[in-house]
Design an enzyme around this catalytic site. Structure first.
Site, PDB file in Angstrom:
ATOM      1  N   ASP A 124       6.070   0.630   7.122  1.00 28.58           N
ATOM      2  CA  ASP A 124       4.653   0.478   6.786  1.00 28.58           C
ATOM      3  C   ASP A 124       4.240   1.503   5.738  1.00 28.58           C
ATOM      4  O   ASP A 124       3.808   2.582   6.071  1.00 28.58           O
ATOM      5  CB  ASP A 124       3.826   0.637   8.067  1.00 28.58           C
ATOM      6  CG  ASP A 124       2.351   0.377   7.867  1.00 28.58           C
ATOM      7  OD1 ASP A 124       1.983  -0.206   6.834  1.00 28.58           O
ATOM      8  OD2 ASP A 124       1.560   0.771   8.739  1.00 28.58           O
ATOM      9  N   ASP A 168       2.713  -6.781   4.706  1.00 29.56           N
ATOM     10  CA  ASP A 168       2.309  -5.692   5.603  1.00 29.56           C
ATOM     11  C   ASP A 168       2.289  -6.157   7.054  1.00 29.56           C
ATOM     12  O   ASP A 168       1.415  -5.798   7.828  1.00 29.56           O
ATOM     13  CB  ASP A 168       0.932  -5.172   5.187  1.00 29.56           C
ATOM     14  CG  ASP A 168       0.639  -3.791   5.754  1.00 29.56           C
ATOM     15  OD1 ASP A 168       1.585  -3.144   6.229  1.00 29.56           O
ATOM     16  OD2 ASP A 168      -0.529  -3.367   5.725  1.00 29.56           O
ATOM     17  N   HIS A 200       0.828  -1.214   0.000  1.00 31.58           N
ATOM     18  CA  HIS A 200       0.000   0.000   0.000  1.00 31.58           C
ATOM     19  C   HIS A 200       0.858   1.257   0.000  1.00 31.58           C
ATOM     20  O   HIS A 200       1.956   1.300   0.555  1.00 31.58           O
ATOM     21  CB  HIS A 200      -1.022  -0.005   1.138  1.00 31.58           C
ATOM     22  CG  HIS A 200      -0.484   0.087   2.523  1.00 31.58           C
ATOM     23  ND1 HIS A 200      -0.199   1.288   3.133  1.00 31.58           N
ATOM     24  CD2 HIS A 200      -0.215  -0.870   3.447  1.00 31.58           C
ATOM     25  CE1 HIS A 200       0.219   1.068   4.373  1.00 31.58           C
ATOM     26  NE2 HIS A 200       0.234  -0.231   4.588  1.00 31.58           N
ATOM     27  N   ASP A 252      -0.246   4.510   0.934  1.00 31.03           N
ATOM     28  CA  ASP A 252      -0.540   5.544   1.927  1.00 31.03           C
ATOM     29  C   ASP A 252       0.153   5.258   3.254  1.00 31.03           C
ATOM     30  O   ASP A 252       0.530   4.122   3.550  1.00 31.03           O
ATOM     31  CB  ASP A 252      -2.050   5.689   2.139  1.00 31.03           C
ATOM     32  CG  ASP A 252      -2.712   4.403   2.620  1.00 31.03           C
ATOM     33  OD1 ASP A 252      -2.339   3.314   2.129  1.00 31.03           O
ATOM     34  OD2 ASP A 252      -3.607   4.468   3.482  1.00 31.03           O
ATOM     35  N   HIS A 279       3.661   2.984  12.552  1.00 29.91           N
ATOM     36  CA  HIS A 279       2.819   3.993  13.220  1.00 29.91           C
ATOM     37  C   HIS A 279       3.519   4.641  14.414  1.00 29.91           C
ATOM     38  O   HIS A 279       2.908   5.461  15.097  1.00 29.91           O
ATOM     39  CB  HIS A 279       1.472   3.406  13.664  1.00 29.91           C
ATOM     40  CG  HIS A 279       0.606   2.944  12.545  1.00 29.91           C
ATOM     41  ND1 HIS A 279      -0.776   2.974  12.613  1.00 29.91           N
ATOM     42  CD2 HIS A 279       0.893   2.452  11.321  1.00 29.91           C
ATOM     43  CE1 HIS A 279      -1.279   2.502  11.483  1.00 29.91           C
ATOM     44  NE2 HIS A 279      -0.277   2.177  10.686  1.00 29.91           N
ATOM     45  N   GLU A 302      -5.139   1.943   2.385  1.00 32.47           N
ATOM     46  CA  GLU A 302      -5.107   0.810   3.311  1.00 32.47           C
ATOM     47  C   GLU A 302      -5.285   1.255   4.752  1.00 32.47           C
ATOM     48  O   GLU A 302      -5.909   0.553   5.552  1.00 32.47           O
ATOM     49  CB  GLU A 302      -3.781   0.061   3.157  1.00 32.47           C
ATOM     50  CG  GLU A 302      -3.721  -1.260   3.927  1.00 32.47           C
ATOM     51  CD  GLU A 302      -3.314  -1.114   5.394  1.00 32.47           C
ATOM     52  OE1 GLU A 302      -3.547  -2.056   6.176  1.00 32.47           O
ATOM     53  OE2 GLU A 302      -2.765  -0.048   5.766  1.00 32.47           O
ATOM     54  N   GLU A 303      -4.770   2.434   5.078  1.00 28.43           N
ATOM     55  CA  GLU A 303      -4.782   2.882   6.469  1.00 28.43           C
ATOM     56  C   GLU A 303      -6.158   3.338   6.940  1.00 28.43           C
ATOM     57  O   GLU A 303      -6.353   3.594   8.125  1.00 28.43           O
ATOM     58  CB  GLU A 303      -3.766   4.008   6.673  1.00 28.43           C
ATOM     59  CG  GLU A 303      -2.312   3.613   6.434  1.00 28.43           C
ATOM     60  CD  GLU A 303      -1.759   2.669   7.487  1.00 28.43           C
ATOM     61  OE1 GLU A 303      -2.514   2.293   8.409  1.00 28.43           O
ATOM     62  OE2 GLU A 303      -0.580   2.296   7.385  1.00 28.43           O
TER      63      GLU A 303
END
Length: 410
Positions: A120, A184, A87, A89, A387, A154-155
């Site tokens: 990520d 992921d 992903h 984003d 994150h 995705e987020e």
């Protein structure tokens, strides 16, 4: 340029491109998608790649922002295709004071590269691109066709990403016997393969009292006090009620965590009359989401706010309602599926480790594929800093991931 140098170049370029999801105030993935397309075409030209297609499936979101999705396929004349889905984003950087570096300027230290998105999900993007380099520099004949997919959103639920692709172009992109990897997830040593995900329930509680002056609490109802105690009691109640253990999952128990608590008061001398509390619940497959909601409904009905508050307007009752922000059922992949067997062999051959199957509480795009009957492995190698402030990944792990993908193909 060798693989390590290429990994550093790719990761550095990606970190410099801010692709925070628009739902979190970002500008989206378009610039990062353009970079990925450019790199793909550079490889096509450098290695004279034939029988490829590069398609974009873009959609305008509710903010008026174009959300890109890229599918790059190479037909090697095989019946089955290996799909690797990354992903584009990222989440925001969060509290910048907690970072030791600029989140959007790559910093290399002790063999690690730091920056938002480095793990990520740049690790998926970078390892996918490195895989192309390995295939054509080693001149192998892969046993599967190859599909590299780069999705948006995705987020924040994938409405403009993989969900959009599956709802509109599933038969064009996928076949049921294809092999699919979502890079992921990952532990530092890389032996864990995720084959299942917990159910997800995001629930926002709206707690209404009565606003008043801070010096006269008897004229209002302090929604903060109601919210603090409600959240604490519900937290304990959920953990006590839904306490089963399943050792395949990381962590092995259901989780019920309050993540947001906010009111609309900005000055210190006003008692708030409204508070929002959000819980993030990750629920083992032992339980149904409906069971959790039933418990919550009973808890709200029986919650006695009066015993937690000393002074308030007796004519007022606290009102507690809720809305479901997200609800997703658990999902699994058959541990005897071809992709699981192939990935386990590759991990053994490349990393010299015995693969271990696991489940997790975090949601990935694998869920949407599994709901439609596809077998998907979620795998990667990482420092588990997604994150977080000072997100980073070991540069050598980007290469190791590509080597594992290569092992599956050769």
């Amino acid at each position: 340029m060798d693989l390590i140098e290429e990994a550093i170049k790719l990761e550095s370029d990606l970190i410099r491109i801010n692709s925070v999801n628009p739902s979190f105030g970002g500008k989206g993935e378009k610039e990062k998608a353009e970079y990925v397309k450019k790199k793909l075409m550079e490889y096509v030209e450098s290695y004279n790649i034939e029988n490829y297609t590069l398609k974009e499936y873009n959609i305008i979101d509710k903010y008026g922002i174009e959300r890109p999705n890229i599918v790059f396929k190479i037909d090697f004349g095989r019946d089955k295709t290996l799909h690797i889905i990354s992903h584009l984003d990222t989440v925001p950087e969060g509290d910048i004071s907690l970072w030791g570096t600029n989140p959007y300027e790559p910093v290399i230290k002790d063999g690690k590269i730091y920056g938002r998105g480095s793990e990520d999900n740049h690790k998926g993007i970078v390892s996918s691109l490195l895989l192309l380099k390995m295939i054509f520099e080693n001149n192998i004949e892969p046993k599967y066709n190859l599909s590299l997919i780069f999705v948006s959103d995705e987020e924040d639920g994938s409405e403009y990403g993989l969900k959009y692709l599956l709802n509109n172009f599933e038969d064009e992109i996928f076949k049921k016997d294809d092999l699919i990897i979502v890079p992921d997830f990952g532990t530092p040593t890389g032996e864990f393969v995720e084959i299942g995900e917990k159910g997800i329930l995001w629930i926002k509680f709206n707690i209404k009292g009565k606003q008043c002056h801070g010096s006269t609490p008897e004229n209002g109802l302090n929604a903060d006090i109601v919210a603090f105690n409600f959240a604490n009691e519900l937290y304990n109640g959920l953990y006590e009620k839904f306490d089963e253990i399943n050792s395949i999952f990381l962590p092995e128990y259901s989780t019920f965590e309050p993540t947001i608590l906010k009111n609309k008061v900005e000055n210190p001398n006003t008692i708030p009359g409204y508070v929002e509390v959000v819980f993030d619940c990750r629920i083992l497959p032992t339980y149904k989401i409906e069971e959790v909601l039933e418990f919550i409904n009973k808890f709200i009905k029986n919650f006695e706010f009066k015993k937690y508050i000393k002074h308030y307007d007796n004519s007022i009752k606290a009102e507690i309602t809720y809305e479901i922000l997200k609800s997703e059922n658990p999902n699994y992949t058959d541990e005897n599926a071809e992709i699981i067997k192939e990935l386990k062999k590759a991990i053994k051959n490349v990393l010299n480790r015995d693969a271990k199957l696991c489940g997790m509480g975090g949601g990935t795009v694998a869920a949407f594929l599994r709901y439609k009957g596809y077998n998907v492995a979620v795998w990667g190698i990482g420092e588990e800093t997604a994150h977080q402030p000072n997100e980073h990944i070991k540069i050598e792990d980007l290469v190791k991931m590509a080597e594992v993908f290569y092992e599956i193909l050769k």
